[in-house]
Scaffold this active site. Structure first.
Site, PDB file in Angstrom:
ATOM      1  N   CYS A 242     -71.319 -84.249 -21.784  1.00  0.00           N
ATOM      2  CA  CYS A 242     -72.154 -85.587 -22.673  1.00  0.00           C
ATOM      3  C   CYS A 242     -73.620 -85.029 -22.699  1.00  0.00           C
ATOM      4  O   CYS A 242     -74.520 -85.837 -23.569  1.00  0.00           O
ATOM      5  CB  CYS A 242     -72.022 -86.849 -21.749  1.00  0.00           C
ATOM      6  SG  CYS A 242     -70.841 -87.475 -21.684  1.00  0.00           S
TER       7      CYS A 242
ATOM      8  N   HIS B  12     -78.546 -90.866 -23.293  1.00  0.00           N
ATOM      9  CA  HIS B  12     -77.019 -90.908 -23.216  1.00  0.00           C
ATOM     10  C   HIS B  12     -76.470 -92.511 -22.860  1.00  0.00           C
ATOM     11  O   HIS B  12     -76.859 -93.005 -21.866  1.00  0.00           O
ATOM     12  CB  HIS B  12     -76.313 -89.837 -22.517  1.00  0.00           C
ATOM     13  CG  HIS B  12     -75.017 -90.192 -22.124  1.00  0.00           C
ATOM     14  ND1 HIS B  12     -74.079 -90.058 -23.270  1.00  0.00           N
ATOM     15  CD2 HIS B  12     -73.957 -90.031 -21.126  1.00  0.00           C
ATOM     16  CE1 HIS B  12     -72.925 -90.244 -22.936  1.00  0.00           C
ATOM     17  NE2 HIS B  12     -72.888 -89.891 -21.562  1.00  0.00           N
TER      18      HIS B  12
ATOM     19  N   ASN C 204     -69.072 -95.067 -24.680  1.00  0.00           N
ATOM     20  CA  ASN C 204     -69.688 -94.002 -24.322  1.00  0.00           C
ATOM     21  C   ASN C 204     -68.939 -92.858 -25.156  1.00  0.00           C
ATOM     22  O   ASN C 204     -67.707 -92.605 -25.365  1.00  0.00           O
ATOM     23  CB  ASN C 204     -69.224 -93.411 -22.765  1.00  0.00           C
ATOM     24  CG  ASN C 204     -69.675 -92.106 -22.465  1.00  0.00           C
ATOM     25  OD1 ASN C 204     -70.100 -91.108 -23.197  1.00  0.00           O
ATOM     26  ND2 ASN C 204     -69.435 -91.797 -21.185  1.00  0.00           N
TER      27      ASN C 204
HETATM   28  O1  UT7 Z   1     -70.604 -89.804 -19.605  1.00  0.00           O
HETATM   29  C1  UT7 Z   1     -71.067 -89.223 -18.449  1.00  0.00           C
HETATM   30  C2  UT7 Z   1     -70.323 -89.240 -17.273  1.00  0.00           C
HETATM   31  N1  UT7 Z   1     -69.845 -90.501 -17.090  1.00  0.00           N
HETATM   32  C3  UT7 Z   1     -70.588 -91.368 -16.408  1.00  0.00           C
HETATM   33  O2  UT7 Z   1     -71.954 -91.347 -16.253  1.00  0.00           O
HETATM   34  C4  UT7 Z   1     -69.656 -92.817 -15.781  1.00  0.00           C
HETATM   35  C5  UT7 Z   1     -70.666 -93.160 -14.531  1.00  0.00           C
HETATM   36  N2  UT7 Z   1     -70.075 -94.234 -13.865  1.00  0.00           N
HETATM   37  C6  UT7 Z   1     -69.787 -95.507 -14.322  1.00  0.00           C
HETATM   38  O3  UT7 Z   1     -70.422 -95.754 -15.128  1.00  0.00           O
HETATM   39  C7  UT7 Z   1     -69.227 -96.471 -13.252  1.00  0.00           C
HETATM   40  O4  UT7 Z   1     -68.938 -96.003 -11.993  1.00  0.00           O
HETATM   41  C8  UT7 Z   1     -67.844 -97.107 -13.788  1.00  0.00           C
HETATM   42  C9  UT7 Z   1     -68.248 -98.122 -14.817  1.00  0.00           C
HETATM   43  C10 UT7 Z   1     -66.819 -96.133 -14.266  1.00  0.00           C
HETATM   44  C11 UT7 Z   1     -67.142 -97.866 -12.691  1.00  0.00           C
HETATM   45  O5  UT7 Z   1     -68.153 -99.008 -12.193  1.00  0.00           O
HETATM   46  P1  UT7 Z   1     -68.410 -99.313 -10.779  1.00  0.00           P
HETATM   47  O6  UT7 Z   1     -69.574-100.397 -10.682  1.00  0.00           O
HETATM   48  O7  UT7 Z   1     -68.998 -97.697 -10.102  1.00  0.00           O
HETATM   49  O8  UT7 Z   1     -66.917 -99.404  -9.998  1.00  0.00           O
HETATM   50  P2  UT7 Z   1     -66.021 -98.812  -9.042  1.00  0.00           P
HETATM   51  O9  UT7 Z   1     -65.539 -97.551  -9.746  1.00  0.00           O
HETATM   52  O10 UT7 Z   1     -67.001 -98.750  -7.796  1.00  0.00           O
HETATM   53  O11 UT7 Z   1     -65.133 -99.901  -8.947  1.00  0.00           O
HETATM   54  C12 UT7 Z   1     -65.351-101.129  -8.291  1.00  0.00           C
HETATM   55  C13 UT7 Z   1     -64.114-102.342  -8.364  1.00  0.00           C
HETATM   56  C14 UT7 Z   1     -62.868-101.540  -7.776  1.00  0.00           C
HETATM   57  O12 UT7 Z   1     -62.088-102.432  -7.303  1.00  0.00           O
HETATM   58  P3  UT7 Z   1     -62.129-102.561  -5.552  1.00  0.00           P
HETATM   59  O13 UT7 Z   1     -61.872-101.242  -4.979  1.00  0.00           O
HETATM   60  O14 UT7 Z   1     -63.618-102.956  -5.178  1.00  0.00           O
HETATM   61  O15 UT7 Z   1     -61.115-103.882  -5.234  1.00  0.00           O
HETATM   62  C15 UT7 Z   1     -62.215-101.012  -9.188  1.00  0.00           C
HETATM   63  O16 UT7 Z   1     -60.833-100.877  -8.837  1.00  0.00           O
HETATM   64  O17 UT7 Z   1     -64.007-102.358  -9.707  1.00  0.00           O
HETATM   65  C16 UT7 Z   1     -62.502-102.050 -10.003  1.00  0.00           C
HETATM   66  N3  UT7 Z   1     -62.346-101.721 -11.270  1.00  0.00           N
HETATM   67  C17 UT7 Z   1     -62.045-102.315 -12.246  1.00  0.00           C
HETATM   68  N4  UT7 Z   1     -61.983-103.653 -12.290  1.00  0.00           N
HETATM   69  C18 UT7 Z   1     -61.501-104.400 -13.503  1.00  0.00           C
HETATM   70  C19 UT7 Z   1     -62.436-100.341 -11.844  1.00  0.00           C
HETATM   71  N5  UT7 Z   1     -62.262-100.518 -13.286  1.00  0.00           N
HETATM   72  C20 UT7 Z   1     -62.003-101.687 -13.520  1.00  0.00           C
HETATM   73  C21 UT7 Z   1     -61.791-102.254 -14.948  1.00  0.00           C
HETATM   74  N6  UT7 Z   1     -61.681-103.764 -14.721  1.00  0.00           N
HETATM   75  N7  UT7 Z   1     -61.896-101.631 -15.859  1.00  0.00           N
END
Ligand code: UT7
Length: 327
Positions: free
Chosen positions: A114, A254, A284
């Site tokens: 990215c 980005h 993204n």
């Molecule tokens: O493009 C350049 C590189 N990429 C990035 O910069 C991406 C950076 N990361 C992010 O944007 C975020 O980490 C995400 C949007 C991918 C995820 O958000 P998060 O706040 O970090 O969530 P998490 O991965 O810590 O997950 C929190 C909870 C989990 O459930 P539990 O374990 O707390 O029960 C996940 O299973 O949210 C759950 N979860 C979802 N729930 C509903 C993960 N994806 C989803 C979803 N819908 N789509």
């Protein structure tokens, strides 16, 4: 007399197909509410079966050339940052140079996730300031929906397709390419990776069965690195530019996650109206996100004749970068 590089034209292209959060609710266990609060994304664009990266690039480049007042034969070089070229080789850049009748110019693809568009601008600045080229086109394009793992709810909700391009010239007026910063840390590369299809794990029935031709991402691990790297890149670029953060008019970063953009904006002490955001429409789009946002900001008047603009990005590699533009 020292030479400068100026952005004299911007353009972008996105496919017509839209995937809404409601569409994703039908594919994976997610909700509009979760996606909007955790990412800021409401919908994203998706190419149809006949469209590839070069098709979006050709349209974006023509828009940028039109604004610059250049004919295709005026372009002396084209570079395309992407992780989703039409083919592993030949390069998407060479295909587009041929399609647009740019002549037998240097054309190549490069890959910095990215962050690619900022890496591309730094290359363009070097080519122009050193006198190697006078007019170069820099493109960021990705069709990430082509390599999305639609079974992975934590990543499939993020990505969309698009292309953005700029025409960069040794002659202004335009957005002068100023201070910059770029870096990488391959020890963190496995946090965001496509395991299959390269020389380590060439395509096989096994790599297909294991879904190794799609994006693998450890989102929350990347998140904290992204926040720090975007902040550091902005500050280093401003320092090299000799510009205090109070002189920044607009942040065009980005578009990976609204919370990452907000954190970068807070570090720069910017007001909400000084931050260009379009993640709600496109998600993204990887290498395309900054040039799409830059073109929209430019055409909408968010960038004026005297604007100081900060670009910041973060992505696979891991890579990061920042650049200051003076319009
Ligand atoms: O493009 C350049 C590189 N990429 C990035 O910069 C991406 C950076 N990361 C992010 O944007 C975020 O980490 C995400 C949007 C991918 C995820 O958000 P998060 O706040 O970090 O969530 P998490 O991965 O810590 O997950 C929190 C909870 C989990 O459930 P539990 O374990 O707390 O029960 C996940 O299973 O949210 C759950 N979860 C979802 N729930 C509903 C993960 N994806 C989803 C979803 N819908 N789509």
């Amino acid at each position: 007399m020292s030479r400068n590089a100026y952005i004299v034209g911007t353009g972008h292209a996105v496919p017509d197909g839209i995937i809404t959060n409601a569409d994703l609710e039908k594919i994976v266990d997610t909700s509009d509410e979760w996606i909007v609060t955790r990412t800021g994304i409401k919908e994203r664009r998706r190419v149809d079966a006949e469209t590839a990266s070069s098709d979006l690039v050709a349209e974006a480049v023509l828009n940028a050339l039109d604004m610059a007042g250049w004919k295709p034969e005026d372009v002396q070089g084209i570079i395309v940052g992407t992780v989703t070229p039409d083919y592993p080789f030949p390069s998407t850049a060479a295909l587009v140079a041929d399609r647009l009748n740019m002549g037998k110019i240097p054309a190549y693809d490069f890959e910095a996730g990215c962050t690619a568009f900022i890496y591309g601008l730094i290359q363009a600045k070097a080519f122009i300031e050193s006198g190697i080229l006078d007019r170069i086109v820099v493109v960021g394009v990705d069709c990430l929906t082509r390599i999305t793992n639609w079974d992975d709810r934590s990543s499939c909700i993020l990505f969309g397709d698009g292309a953005g391009a700029v025409a960069v010239s040794s002659e202004g007026p335009g957005g002068r390419l100023g201070g910059w910063h770029w870096g990488s840390d391959g020890s963190l590369g496995e946090y965001l990776i496509q395991w299959g299809g390269g020389s380590r794990n060439p395509a096989s029935h096994e790599t297909v069965d294991k879904n190794h031709h799609t994006i693998y991402m450890e989102g929350s691990r990347i998140f904290k690195h992204a926040v720090r790297a975007m902040h550091d890149s902005c500050m280093e670029a401003l320092k090299r530019d000799g510009t205090p953060k109070k002189d920044v008019d607009l942040l065009v970063s980005h578009q990976a996650n609204l919370r990452i953009i907000d954190a970068t904006a807070r570090a720069l002490e910017l007001e909400p109206e000084q931050v260009y955001i379009n993640i709600q429409k496109y998600g993204n789009t990887s290498a395309a996100s900054i040039p799409i946002a830059l073109d929209e900001a430019h055409r909408s008047g968010a960038i004026s004749e005297s604007s100081t603009v900060v670009l910041a990005a973060f992505g696979a590699g891991l890579t990061w970068g920042g650049m200051i533009l003076h319009w």
